[in-house]
Design an enzyme around this catalytic site. Structure first.
Site, PDB file in Angstrom:
ATOM      1  N   LYS A   1     -15.799 -20.652  29.318  1.00 41.17           N
ATOM      2  CA  LYS A   1     -16.820 -21.324  30.632  1.00 41.17           C
ATOM      3  C   LYS A   1     -16.351 -21.364  31.956  1.00 41.17           C
ATOM      4  O   LYS A   1     -15.102 -21.090  31.724  1.00 41.17           O
ATOM      5  CB  LYS A   1     -16.147 -22.933  30.419  1.00 41.17           C
ATOM      6  CG  LYS A   1     -16.576 -23.882  30.471  1.00 41.17           C
ATOM      7  CD  LYS A   1     -16.204 -25.168  29.849  1.00 41.17           C
ATOM      8  CE  LYS A   1     -16.758 -26.848  30.268  1.00 41.17           C
ATOM      9  NZ  LYS A   1     -16.640 -28.178  29.871  1.00 41.17           N
TER      10      LYS A   1
ATOM     11  N   ASP B   1     -26.462 -34.309  25.870  1.00 41.63           N
ATOM     12  CA  ASP B   1     -26.578 -32.994  25.971  1.00 41.63           C
ATOM     13  C   ASP B   1     -24.460 -32.320  26.131  1.00 41.63           C
ATOM     14  O   ASP B   1     -24.017 -31.296  25.372  1.00 41.63           O
ATOM     15  CB  ASP B   1     -26.599 -32.915  27.711  1.00 41.63           C
ATOM     16  CG  ASP B   1     -25.785 -33.398  28.162  1.00 41.63           C
ATOM     17  OD1 ASP B   1     -25.966 -34.689  28.774  1.00 41.63           O
ATOM     18  OD2 ASP B   1     -25.073 -32.481  28.905  1.00 41.63           O
ATOM     19  N   ASN B   2     -23.797 -33.388  25.920  1.00 45.33           N
ATOM     20  CA  ASN B   2     -22.252 -33.237  24.926  1.00 45.33           C
ATOM     21  C   ASN B   2     -22.014 -33.645  23.649  1.00 45.33           C
ATOM     22  O   ASN B   2     -20.649 -33.719  23.182  1.00 45.33           O
ATOM     23  CB  ASN B   2     -21.792 -34.278  25.597  1.00 45.33           C
ATOM     24  CG  ASN B   2     -21.534 -33.412  27.769  1.00 45.33           C
ATOM     25  OD1 ASN B   2     -21.352 -32.099  28.041  1.00 45.33           O
ATOM     26  ND2 ASN B   2     -21.058 -34.483  28.202  1.00 45.33           N
TER      27      ASN B   2
ATOM     28  N   ASP C   1     -17.605 -30.764  24.653  1.00 41.94           N
ATOM     29  CA  ASP C   1     -18.088 -30.886  26.008  1.00 41.94           C
ATOM     30  C   ASP C   1     -17.162 -32.385  27.023  1.00 41.94           C
ATOM     31  O   ASP C   1     -17.937 -33.074  27.304  1.00 41.94           O
ATOM     32  CB  ASP C   1     -19.314 -30.576  26.521  1.00 41.94           C
ATOM     33  CG  ASP C   1     -19.814 -29.800  27.749  1.00 41.94           C
ATOM     34  OD1 ASP C   1     -18.942 -29.150  28.000  1.00 41.94           O
ATOM     35  OD2 ASP C   1     -20.937 -29.420  27.594  1.00 41.94           O
TER      36      ASP C   1
HETATM   37  P1  AMP Z   1     -20.993 -31.098  32.161  1.00 39.96           P
HETATM   38  O1  AMP Z   1     -20.905 -32.879  33.260  1.00 39.96           O
HETATM   39  O2  AMP Z   1     -19.507 -30.936  32.921  1.00 39.96           O
HETATM   40  O3  AMP Z   1     -21.294 -31.459  30.721  1.00 39.96           O
HETATM   41  O4  AMP Z   1     -21.954 -30.787  32.907  1.00 39.96           O
HETATM   42  C1  AMP Z   1     -23.733 -31.510  32.619  1.00 39.96           C
HETATM   43  C2  AMP Z   1     -24.658 -30.095  33.479  1.00 39.96           C
HETATM   44  O5  AMP Z   1     -23.710 -29.850  34.711  1.00 39.96           O
HETATM   45  C3  AMP Z   1     -24.827 -29.410  32.805  1.00 39.96           C
HETATM   46  O6  AMP Z   1     -25.439 -28.311  32.574  1.00 39.96           O
HETATM   47  C4  AMP Z   1     -23.799 -27.555  33.226  1.00 39.96           C
HETATM   48  O7  AMP Z   1     -23.281 -27.218  32.942  1.00 39.96           O
HETATM   49  C5  AMP Z   1     -24.057 -28.625  35.092  1.00 39.96           C
HETATM   50  N1  AMP Z   1     -22.881 -28.270  35.567  1.00 39.96           N
HETATM   51  C6  AMP Z   1     -21.269 -28.664  35.367  1.00 39.96           C
HETATM   52  N2  AMP Z   1     -20.994 -27.975  36.514  1.00 39.96           N
HETATM   53  C7  AMP Z   1     -21.331 -27.115  37.172  1.00 39.96           C
HETATM   54  C8  AMP Z   1     -20.899 -26.317  37.884  1.00 39.96           C
HETATM   55  N3  AMP Z   1     -19.465 -25.989  38.356  1.00 39.96           N
HETATM   56  N4  AMP Z   1     -22.231 -24.799  38.424  1.00 39.96           N
HETATM   57  C9  AMP Z   1     -23.286 -25.260  37.537  1.00 39.96           C
HETATM   58  N5  AMP Z   1     -23.308 -26.071  36.635  1.00 39.96           N
HETATM   59  C10 AMP Z   1     -22.597 -27.285  36.652  1.00 39.96           C
HETATM   60 MG    MG Z   2     -22.030 -30.721  29.174  1.00 41.15          MG
END
Ligand code: AMP
Ligand code: MG
Length: 487
Positions: free
Chosen positions: A113, A252-253, A262
């Site tokens: 990650k 998605d988590n 996640d």
């Molecule tokens: P999360 O809130 O971490 O579960 O992320 C939700 C979505 O946003 C997922 O598709 C992640 O891969 C994407 N995402 C979160 N942070 C980043 C980042 N810094 N760069 C690219 N994609 C991100």
């Molecule tokens: Mg996520």
């Protein structure tokens, strides 16, 4: 024990092909350095813990080097975020490096990650900062030690690469391990894009690799969904019993395996607060502590919708109906054990509810209360604990009910009571302020506090000499730390 170059890969997800993931190489971080590694997680890969100290370890897990047999892929998925459907998500900053199998025949996904941009990065930079990587590492290993199913973390690698958030921070990578990284959102993606063939392939893949015992059932897909419902009910019961707030329960988590997954802005409760919202961006409190229970069911219904091509709506509804009763059974069972009870009585749920209402009113520390309750006999313990309650009369009434209930439960020595209760009531949990202290030191280049905290949290139920400072309520500054999504 294996050396790093002896890992054996078998990349089953990558073999599903380009409809499911995209080949992307990790984008390396500058001046990689080991921040912390988990010996217990290393053991899952049969790795000798000493290899974590070798330069090649930091190079492998910061994107500089790759095993020849690895096949780094960014997975595509979608999901419901805060109740609304996002049609296109995916690994925006993480890569599935491959699947390694160990001597016991278990497969473990290696997921890096913070590995850089992918076709799914949208507006993001593909990076993770040191702070959030340390938090994920500590939480994964702490949850596991508490007996709460979770993805695991092998290590955090820090770097000098600048990453911009509200201010300039440093990039880091965390290596996450799980038997699978398939989420509810994977099924939703293929369902809503009407890619029926791929959706069937995905379902077969999950059934064969992760729920093989369901093959024996008359309706294998239904049996699999039922199992997912059961695992989620049990996992969320454990969150509630131990005061874990996930923070961003988007579909998605949610792991298809029913493991905690996640969890960016997570927190463990300090003071008991049913309405606690750990995610600073969650303005409506959709994922507040007590909402986790109904949201668990909401998420399972979103998955059920995506499984309608395989299972009848009636059967799905019936399986979903198992969630709440199962949750309640697991939760009550755990709370009885936390109270030191070995038998079940009809009104036990009231005993738990009344106690939580009193704790809520008085802001009593959720973890320490149960630990202290087991320190001595019920009578002595409640006499000592009553000072923590504003409503002392209310607490006395509860204490009388509790003592009577303990007396009906059976005759035990104080020793037996303590041993039994301390085995389920942790002394050490990952309090936000403890993580924050460790992060501040790490940001200043000193990783020893992260390592020490990790060590303490691997044995949460055991009193550890010289570690009293990890078993304290937060100081004022540490009570309301603001943590938000995706950092
Ligand atoms: P999360 O809130 O971490 O579960 O992320 C939700 C979505 O946003 C997922 O598709 C992640 O891969 C994407 N995402 C979160 N942070 C980043 C980042 N810094 N760069 C690219 N994609 C991100
Ligand atoms: Mg996520």
């Amino acid at each position: 024990m294996k050396a790093l170059d002896e890992l054996t890969f078998d990349n089953r997800f990558a073999r599903l092909g380009d409809a499911f993931s995209t080949h992307v190489l990790p984008d390396p971080l500058d001046e990689p350095r080991l921040v912390v590694a988990s010996d217990a997680a290393m053991a899952l890969l049969d790795l000798d813990p000493a290899v974590a100290q070798t330069p090649v370890f930091a190079e492998l897990f910061s994107g500089h080097k790759l095993w020849e047999a690895a096949e780094p892929r960014a997975m595509v998925y979608s999901g419901h975020q805060f109740g609304g459907y996002s049609p296109q998500l995916g690994d925006g900053r993480g890569l599935l490096l491959g699947e390694v199998y160990n001597a016991a025949g278990e497969h473990w996904d290696l997921h890096l990650k913070g590995a850089g941009m992918t076709p799914y990065s949208r507006m993001g930079d593909g990076r993770a900062v040191l702070r959030s990587s340390i938090r994920e590492f500590l939480a994964s290993e702490a949850l596991h030690a508490l007996g709460i199913p979770s993805s695991r973390a092998l290590c955090v690698i820090g770097s000098s690469t600048p990453v911009w958030r509200e201010k300039q921070e440093r990039g880091a990578m965390v290596l996450r391990l799980a038997p699978s990284h398939i989420r509810f959102g994977h099924f939703e993606y293929f369902y809503y894009t009407k890619k029926h063939e791929q959706q069937a392939e995905l379902a077969e893949h999950v059934l064969n690799l992760h729920y093989p015992e369901c093959r024996e059932q008359p309706e294998p897909y239904l049996a699999m969904f039922r199992e997912i419902v059961e695992r989620n009910a049990e996992m969320i019961a454990k969150w509630q019993a131990y005061g874990f707030c996930h923070g961003v329960m988007n579909t998605d988590n949610m792991s298809i395996l029913g493991i905690t997954f996640d969890f960016g802005p997570f927190a463990f409760l300090d003071d008991f607060d049913a309405h606690f919202i750990c995610n600073h961006s969650d303005h409506e409190g959709r994922y507040s502590f007590s909402n986790q229970v109904p949201i668990g069911q909401w998420n399972l219904s979103a998955l059920a919708q995506a499984l309608t091509p395989f299972i009848s709506v009636d059967a799905l509804k019936e399986a979903l109906g198992l969630y709440l009763p199962l949750y309640q059974t697991h939760y009550l069972d755990l709370m009885r054990r936390r109270l030191g009870l070995t038998t079940a009585e009809e009104d036990d749920h009231k005993l738990v509810e009344r106690l939580l209402a009193l704790m809520q009113n008085s802001g009593v520390d959720y973890t320490l209360f149960f630990r202290r309750l087991g320190d001595e006999s019920a009578a002595l313990a409640v006499a000592r604990l009553r000072d923590d309650f504003v409503d002392m009369a209310g607490f006395d009434t509860w204490a009388d009910l509790y003592k009577a209930r303990v007396a009906r439960d059976g005759a035990y020595s104080e020793e037996q009571r303590r041993a039994r209760m301390h085995a389920v009531n942790p002394l050490y949990i990952l309090r936000n302020y403890l993580a924050q202290n460790a992060i501040a030191a790490a940001e200043a280049g000193d990783y020893s506090e992260v390592q020490r905290l990790h060590e303490v949290l691997t044995k949460p139920f055991e009193e550890q000499a010289g570690m009293e400072q990890y078993a304290q309520r937060p100081p004022d500054w540490g009570k309301h730390l603001e943590i938000s999504c995706s950092s």
